[in-house]
Design a protein around this motif. Structure first.
Motif, short mmCIF file in Angstrom:
data_model
loop_
_atom_site.label_atom_id
_atom_site.label_comp_id
_atom_site.label_asym_id
_atom_site.label_seq_id
_atom_site.Cartn_x
_atom_site.Cartn_y
_atom_site.Cartn_z
N ILE A 68 -13.88 -20.56 -34.34
CA ILE A 68 -14.56 -20.29 -35.36
C ILE A 68 -15.46 -21.60 -35.62
CG2 ILE A 68 -14.05 -20.71 -38.14
CD1 ILE A 68 -11.35 -19.54 -37.83
N GLY A 69 -16.55 -20.97 -36.24
CA GLY A 69 -17.84 -21.97 -36.70
C GLY A 69 -18.95 -21.79 -36.06
N ASP A 70 -19.14 -21.26 -34.88
CA ASP A 70 -20.40 -20.65 -34.46
C ASP A 70 -20.58 -19.24 -34.77
OD1 ASP A 70 -22.86 -20.55 -32.76
OD2 ASP A 70 -21.68 -22.68 -31.95
N ASP A 71 -21.62 -18.87 -34.34
CA ASP A 71 -22.19 -17.17 -34.66
C ASP A 71 -21.25 -16.28 -34.16
OD1 ASP A 71 -24.39 -17.86 -36.14
OD2 ASP A 71 -25.52 -18.63 -34.40
N ALA A 72 -20.60 -16.62 -32.70
CA ALA A 72 -19.58 -15.69 -32.12
C ALA A 72 -18.58 -16.78 -31.52
CB ALA A 72 -20.42 -14.73 -31.28
N MET A 118 -24.13 -17.25 -46.17
CA MET A 118 -22.97 -17.64 -46.58
C MET A 118 -22.90 -18.62 -47.81
SD MET A 118 -19.63 -19.24 -44.32
CE MET A 118 -20.56 -20.31 -43.44
N SER A 119 -22.11 -18.41 -48.77
CA SER A 119 -21.81 -19.19 -50.10
C SER A 119 -21.12 -20.28 -49.74
CB SER A 119 -21.68 -18.37 -51.40
OG SER A 119 -20.26 -18.07 -51.19
N TYR A 168 -8.67 -22.44 -45.22
CA TYR A 168 -7.37 -21.44 -44.99
C TYR A 168 -7.37 -20.68 -43.75
CZ TYR A 168 -6.89 -22.07 -50.16
OH TYR A 168 -6.86 -22.62 -51.21
N PHE A 169 -8.57 -20.44 -43.20
CA PHE A 169 -8.64 -19.82 -41.87
C PHE A 169 -8.94 -20.75 -40.70
CE2 PHE A 169 -9.72 -16.45 -44.88
CZ PHE A 169 -8.51 -16.04 -45.11
N SER A 170 -9.73 -21.67 -40.86
CA SER A 170 -10.07 -22.49 -39.49
C SER A 170 -8.74 -23.36 -38.99
CB SER A 170 -11.41 -23.21 -39.55
OG SER A 170 -10.92 -24.43 -40.62
N THR A 215 -9.36 -11.48 -34.67
CA THR A 215 -10.30 -11.87 -35.65
C THR A 215 -9.84 -11.17 -36.94
OG1 THR A 215 -11.53 -9.81 -35.33
CG2 THR A 215 -12.22 -12.03 -33.94
N LEU A 216 -10.30 -11.83 -38.00
CA LEU A 216 -9.80 -11.31 -39.36
C LEU A 216 -11.07 -11.22 -40.31
CD1 LEU A 216 -7.58 -11.34 -41.50
CD2 LEU A 216 -8.18 -13.97 -41.95
N ASN A 217 -11.02 -9.97 -40.93
CA ASN A 217 -12.10 -9.68 -41.76
C ASN A 217 -11.39 -9.37 -43.10
OD1 ASN A 217 -13.51 -9.54 -39.48
ND2 ASN A 217 -14.71 -7.83 -40.21
N VAL A 259 -13.46 -21.42 -48.37
CA VAL A 259 -12.23 -20.44 -47.81
C VAL A 259 -11.97 -20.42 -46.46
CG1 VAL A 259 -11.63 -18.20 -47.94
CG2 VAL A 259 -12.45 -19.13 -50.17
N ILE A 260 -12.99 -20.41 -45.70
CA ILE A 260 -12.86 -20.18 -44.33
C ILE A 260 -12.27 -21.65 -43.83
CG2 ILE A 260 -14.15 -20.02 -41.97
CD1 ILE A 260 -16.03 -18.25 -43.44
N LYS A 261 -12.92 -22.75 -44.08
CA LYS A 261 -12.55 -24.36 -43.70
C LYS A 261 -11.06 -24.36 -44.13
CE LYS A 261 -14.02 -28.90 -43.54
NZ LYS A 261 -13.98 -29.73 -44.80
N ILE A 292 -9.88 -16.49 -33.80
CA ILE A 292 -11.34 -16.95 -33.26
C ILE A 292 -12.31 -16.79 -34.00
CG2 ILE A 292 -10.28 -17.18 -30.82
CD1 ILE A 292 -11.59 -14.38 -30.55
N GLY A 293 -12.19 -16.07 -35.00
CA GLY A 293 -13.35 -15.68 -35.91
C GLY A 293 -13.12 -14.54 -36.95
N GLY A 294 -14.12 -14.00 -37.69
CA GLY A 294 -14.05 -13.06 -38.73
C GLY A 294 -14.92 -13.05 -39.77
N ASP A 295 -14.82 -12.29 -40.74
CA ASP A 295 -15.62 -12.52 -41.89
C ASP A 295 -15.05 -12.36 -43.34
OD1 ASP A 295 -18.50 -12.34 -42.75
OD2 ASP A 295 -18.61 -10.09 -42.64
N THR A 296 -15.80 -13.02 -44.23
CA THR A 296 -15.16 -13.10 -45.48
C THR A 296 -16.01 -12.72 -46.53
OG1 THR A 296 -14.00 -15.08 -44.72
CG2 THR A 296 -13.96 -14.93 -47.14
N THR A 297 -15.55 -11.73 -47.23
CA THR A 297 -16.39 -10.95 -48.16
C THR A 297 -15.72 -10.84 -49.47
OG1 THR A 297 -15.75 -8.87 -47.58
CG2 THR A 297 -17.74 -9.85 -46.33
P1 ADP Z 1 -22.36 -15.65 -39.73
O1 ADP Z 1 -23.18 -15.54 -41.02
O2 ADP Z 1 -23.08 -16.17 -38.43
O3 ADP Z 1 -21.81 -14.15 -39.40
P2 ADP Z 1 -20.30 -16.59 -41.44
O4 ADP Z 1 -20.60 -17.18 -42.36
O5 ADP Z 1 -19.57 -15.11 -41.60
O6 ADP Z 1 -21.08 -16.57 -39.93
O7 ADP Z 1 -18.78 -16.94 -40.40
C1 ADP Z 1 -18.97 -18.42 -40.30
C2 ADP Z 1 -17.92 -18.79 -39.09
O8 ADP Z 1 -16.50 -18.70 -39.54
C3 ADP Z 1 -17.90 -17.63 -37.97
O9 ADP Z 1 -17.40 -18.28 -36.92
C4 ADP Z 1 -17.06 -16.74 -38.32
O10 ADP Z 1 -16.26 -16.24 -37.13
C5 ADP Z 1 -15.81 -17.44 -39.06
N1 ADP Z 1 -15.13 -16.75 -40.05
C6 ADP Z 1 -15.76 -16.27 -41.02
N2 ADP Z 1 -14.61 -15.59 -41.84
C7 ADP Z 1 -13.54 -15.82 -41.29
C8 ADP Z 1 -12.11 -15.42 -41.69
N3 ADP Z 1 -11.88 -14.57 -42.47
N4 ADP Z 1 -11.17 -15.80 -40.52
C9 ADP Z 1 -11.66 -16.53 -39.55
N5 ADP Z 1 -13.06 -16.75 -39.17
C10 ADP Z 1 -13.65 -16.64 -40.22
#
Ligand code: ADP
Ligand code: MG
Length: 320
Positions: free
Chosen positions: A29-33, A1-2, A12-14, A89-91, A8-10, A121-126
């Motif tokens: 949010i914050g751990d691997d799952a 993760m850059s 806007y989303f966390s 979760t939000l991708n 952005v996660i911290k 509770i989690g997601g992915d940001t690309t």
């Molecule tokens: P990993 O590399 O382990 O998959 P990430 O760097 O993708 O972890 O994400 C770090 C944390 O942030 C994870 O808990 C993930 O669920 C959360 N996260 C990432 N993107 C988002 C998002 N868009 N919205 C909410 N949580 C996110």
């Protein structure tokens, strides 16, 4: 993760997580799952939907409305099951990091999360073309979910609200040269900020047999009940609510085939009609009987003289 993605996660989303304190989320949010726990008598109900720019929403749609809709379409699927929404979760795939856009996008998510007591509770940001996928989970008492497959012959068919309003809203937006009626704002808000019928779904537990939300169009979605329940549905054209927009022919077309309204269609057997009437008296939401479930496995639309209306001509695509 850059570092950028982390920020952005911290930022806007966390903060959307733990907006609502929920002891059923040991880890968000914050751990691997993430980890969520479920009461013993419940089962998980999970749905997911992707919105792509230019396909599922017009390019000019505001970030707030995109977020709102991305979450709402999922809430509608949970509503149609009669379940209680809980976590999502939000991708997000973003073309660039635009702070104003992200601020408004996360506000849309936060407002709805607060309204429905949801936690992110989690997601992915690309990085990539704008696309949003939300996966929403909720719960329901075991074996109680409302499905498409449980309509019974003799059930009456009901619809909430008025379908076709979002389609008319889209038509208003797509035709910027014409002078819009004063009501256009209402119809555009039905498109951009639909309301999932969560409360109705929950109230229908123990009353409805089958249920579906109207995302593709009234006829198309009722066809899913027909297919899944192995029965037929007869609809009474005159009973179907239509958008209040003047041109009755166009209004009927929108009501039957327009998508994106997120109303519920459900079937109720005779012995539950009294319970349904009580529910109808207690809610502000319009609920209309539009047809009944019959044996012959076909979807039919009848006019006031019981003549069959050709639904193919309405731009409705049969399921194959
Ligand atoms: P990993 O590399 O382990 O998959 P990430 O760097 O993708 O972890 O994400 C770090 C944390 O942030 C994870 O808990 C993930 O669920 C959360 N996260 C990432 N993107 C988002 C998002 N868009 N919205 C909410 N949580 C996110
Ligand atoms: Mg990841």
């Amino acid at each position: 993760m850059s570092l950028l993605e982390f920020d952005v996660i911290k930022q806007y989303f966390s903060k959307i997580t733990n907006t609502i304190n929920d002891s059923a989320i040991p880890l968000a949010i914050g751990d691997d799952a993430a980890i969520v726990s479920l009461p013993d008598d419940k089962e998980l109900v999970i749905c997911t939907d992707t919105l792509n720019e230019g396909v599922h929403f017009p390019i000019e749609t505001s970030a707030y409305n995109i977020a709102y809709k991305a979450l709402m379409v999922n809430l509608s699927d949970i509503a149609a099951m009669g379940a209680e929404p809980k976590w999502f979760t939000l991708n997000v795939s973003l073309p660039s990091i635009n702070k104003t856009w992200l601020e408004s996008f996360s506000k849309g998510l936060a407002d709805l999360s607060l309204k429905y007591k949801l936690n992110l509770i989690g997601g992915d940001t690309t990085c990539g073309p704008l696309s949003i996928t939300i996966t929403l989970a909720g719960h329901i008492n075991k074996n109680k979910a409302l499905t498409r497959a449980s309509a019974k012959i003799g059930d009456k068919v009901y619809v909430s609200g008025c379908t076709g309003e979002a389609a008319y809203g889209l038509a208003c937006l797509s035709d910027p040269h014409s002078t819009l009626p004063t009501s256009a704002e209402y119809f555009i808000s039905r498109l951009n900020k639909p309301t999932a019928r969560i409360e109705l779904g929950l109230s229908l537990l123990g009353i409805a047999n089958a249920c579906i939300d109207v995302s593709d169009g009234l006829l198309a979605d009722i066809a899913h009940i027909v297919e899944a329940s192995h029965c037929g549905v007869q609809l009474y054209s005159e009973n179907i609510p239509v958008p209040d927009m003047g041109d009755i022919k166009q209004a009927r077309q929108y009501a039957l085939t327009g998508g994106d309204d997120y109303e519920l269609v459900f079937t109720v057997e005779e012995k539950k009609e009294q319970a349904l009437n009580q529910l109808i008296n207690e809610t502000d939401l319009k609920i209309t009987c539009i047809g009944e479930v019959v044996e012959e496995q076909e979807l039919k639309l009848l006019d006031s003289s019981n003549n069959i209306i050709n639904i193919d001509k309405l731009g409705y695509q049969h399921f194959s």
